[in-house]
Design an enzyme around this catalytic site. Structure first.
Site, PDB file in Angstrom:
ATOM      1  CG  LEU A  61      67.280  23.333  83.305  1.00  0.00           C
ATOM      2  CD1 LEU A  61      68.074  22.490  82.443  1.00  0.00           C
ATOM      3  CD2 LEU A  61      66.915  24.287  82.588  1.00  0.00           C
ATOM      4  CG  HIS A  65      63.263  25.154  81.912  1.00  0.00           C
ATOM      5  ND1 HIS A  65      62.981  25.060  83.327  1.00  0.00           N
ATOM      6  CD2 HIS A  65      63.312  26.571  81.503  1.00  0.00           C
ATOM      7  CE1 HIS A  65      63.058  26.149  83.848  1.00  0.00           C
ATOM      8  NE2 HIS A  65      63.121  27.005  82.773  1.00  0.00           N
ATOM      9  CG  ASP A 178      57.985  33.263  80.442  1.00  0.00           C
ATOM     10  OD1 ASP A 178      57.846  33.806  81.408  1.00  0.00           O
ATOM     11  OD2 ASP A 178      58.391  32.223  80.475  1.00  0.00           O
TER      12      ASP A 178
HETATM   13  P1  AMP Z   1      63.237  30.763  82.296  1.00  0.00           P
HETATM   14  O1  AMP Z   1      64.436  29.737  82.742  1.00  0.00           O
HETATM   15  O2  AMP Z   1      62.302  30.703  83.373  1.00  0.00           O
HETATM   16  O3  AMP Z   1      63.786  31.975  81.803  1.00  0.00           O
HETATM   17  O4  AMP Z   1      62.690  29.977  81.140  1.00  0.00           O
HETATM   18  C1  AMP Z   1      63.565  29.648  79.842  1.00  0.00           C
HETATM   19  C2  AMP Z   1      62.527  29.222  78.883  1.00  0.00           C
HETATM   20  O5  AMP Z   1      61.534  28.073  79.521  1.00  0.00           O
HETATM   21  C3  AMP Z   1      61.541  30.270  78.572  1.00  0.00           C
HETATM   22  O6  AMP Z   1      61.455  30.224  77.132  1.00  0.00           O
HETATM   23  C4  AMP Z   1      60.322  30.012  79.083  1.00  0.00           C
HETATM   24  O7  AMP Z   1      59.259  30.597  78.549  1.00  0.00           O
HETATM   25  C5  AMP Z   1      60.392  28.576  78.866  1.00  0.00           C
HETATM   26  N1  AMP Z   1      59.373  28.004  80.237  1.00  0.00           N
HETATM   27  C6  AMP Z   1      59.440  28.070  81.558  1.00  0.00           C
HETATM   28  N2  AMP Z   1      58.360  27.339  82.002  1.00  0.00           N
HETATM   29  C7  AMP Z   1      57.700  26.729  80.874  1.00  0.00           C
HETATM   30  C8  AMP Z   1      56.474  25.986  80.847  1.00  0.00           C
HETATM   31  N3  AMP Z   1      55.854  25.553  82.138  1.00  0.00           N
HETATM   32  N4  AMP Z   1      56.358  25.355  79.586  1.00  0.00           N
HETATM   33  C9  AMP Z   1      56.906  25.759  78.319  1.00  0.00           C
HETATM   34  N5  AMP Z   1      57.893  26.428  78.611  1.00  0.00           N
HETATM   35  C10 AMP Z   1      58.579  27.115  79.592  1.00  0.00           C
END
Ligand code: AMP
Length: 308
Positions: A61, A65, A178
């Site tokens: 995280l 996140h 994403d």
């Molecule tokens: P992940 O752990 O990469 O699967 O991401 C989990 C959630 O966090 C997903 O909905 C991502 O789009 C969101 N997320 C990841 N990086 C960012 C960021 N820099 N800004 C906003 N949301 C993010």
């Protein structure tokens, strides 16, 4: 993770033991690993009329996140953060194996957010039997991320539908970093009538503009420095988007990014934000978004920016 559960148990019964480990404080966040435990807790909350929010993550995280989690805790009475590195959405075994896993630190970070539950299940809790459902997202699967990561969105659909079944949230929070994934999740909710409100949260960036990502941890020093070029170019493309054609913008962006020693563009596209159909004529478009995937050494980074 067992470690946390054990310590949580000790913390109520054996205070002297806990004093030896001052960094642990699990009073505010429950770490659950089974579907039964989560469903029990959530069904009690729902019966009491509480709004339940879910933030699905793969852990490692960062502030991106945590921003999602804060949005969830503001809007919901009970916030569940799931941490599960989902194998079905990885199309490269090497990427799955290299994906950073920092669960103990993740739980500590979540303690300050107001989230009440971390759901960190083992594989068989999420997938007790093979899921035979077909997940199809039409053109979203054949463009950009869909085209470059075969099977990825099918895997995303599978895990998110399963997490929604387990947690049964009223609202689920996803990051616009994403972007294509948000469109896929909205389609999933619509197709399977899941009755979950999808909340999309703006991208959180490092001071130099690089979109925060768990994969940034894997970047070497020079790769990390060069990676800031991705957002600089997106901003420049936005500034030029009313004056140049999409082809010229894409050529410009690709040349700028590829000029960095460690960066290589996988795709750079300019598309309709709703359908992701590539835009041919920006003058007649009402809205446009630029989307890109870039290899920085071995690490694959994605980013996007709404142009207008
Ligand atoms: P992940 O752990 O990469 O699967 O991401 C989990 C959630 O966090 C997903 O909905 C991502 O789009 C969101 N997320 C990841 N990086 C960012 C960021 N820099 N800004 C906003 N949301 C993010």
């Amino acid at each position: 993770m067992q470690k946390y559960k054990k310590l949580a148990g000790y913390s109520t019964n054996r205070l002297s033991f806990v004093r030896l480990i001052p960094t642990f404080s699990v009073d505010s966040v429950k770490v659950l690993s089974t579907v039964g435990e989560v469903q029990n807790l959530v069904s009690n909350a729902r019966t009491a009329g509480k709004i339940v929010g879910l933030v699905p993550t793969m852990g490692a995280l960062h502030d991106g996140h945590l921003t999602l989690v804060h949005r969830a805790t503001e809007a919901c009475d009970l916030t569940v953060v799931s941490i599960f590195v989902n194998p079905t959405q990885f199309n490269e075994a090497q990427d799955f194996n290299a994906y950073p896993r920092t669960v103990d630190q993740d739980v500590r970070l979540l303690e300050d957010t107001g989230c009440q539950v971390v759901f960190h299940p083992p594989h068989q809790e999420v997938y007790p039997k093979p899921d035979q459902t077909t997940y199809a997202f039409g053109a979203l699967e054949t463009r950009y991320e869909g085209a470059h990561r075969p099977g990825h969105f099918s895997g995303v659909g599978m895990v998110v539908k399963r997490l929604f079944e387990i947690v049964q949230p009223h609202k689920a929070f996803f990051g616009l970093k994403d972007y294509q994934q948000v469109l896929v999740i909205r389609s999933l909710v619509h197709q399977f009538n899941l009755g979950v409100e999808v909340v999309a949260v703006p991208t959180v960036r490092e001071p130099d503009g690089l979109a925060m990502s768990s994969r940034n941890l894997l970047l070497g020093e020079e790769e990390r420095r060069e990676a800031a070029e991705i957002y600089r170019v997106l901003v420049a493309v936005k500034a030029k988007s009313r004056n140049l054609t999409p082809t010229d913008l894409i050529d410009y962006a690709t040349a700028q990014i590829d000029a960095q020693k460690h960066l290589s563009v996988e795709y750079f596209g300019i598309a309709d934000p709703d359908t992701l159909a590539p835009i041919e004529d920006l003058q007649s478009a009402d809205h446009a978004i630029a989307l890109t995937a870039v290899r920085a050494g071995q690490v694959r980074l994605i980013d996007n920016l709404q142009l207008f």
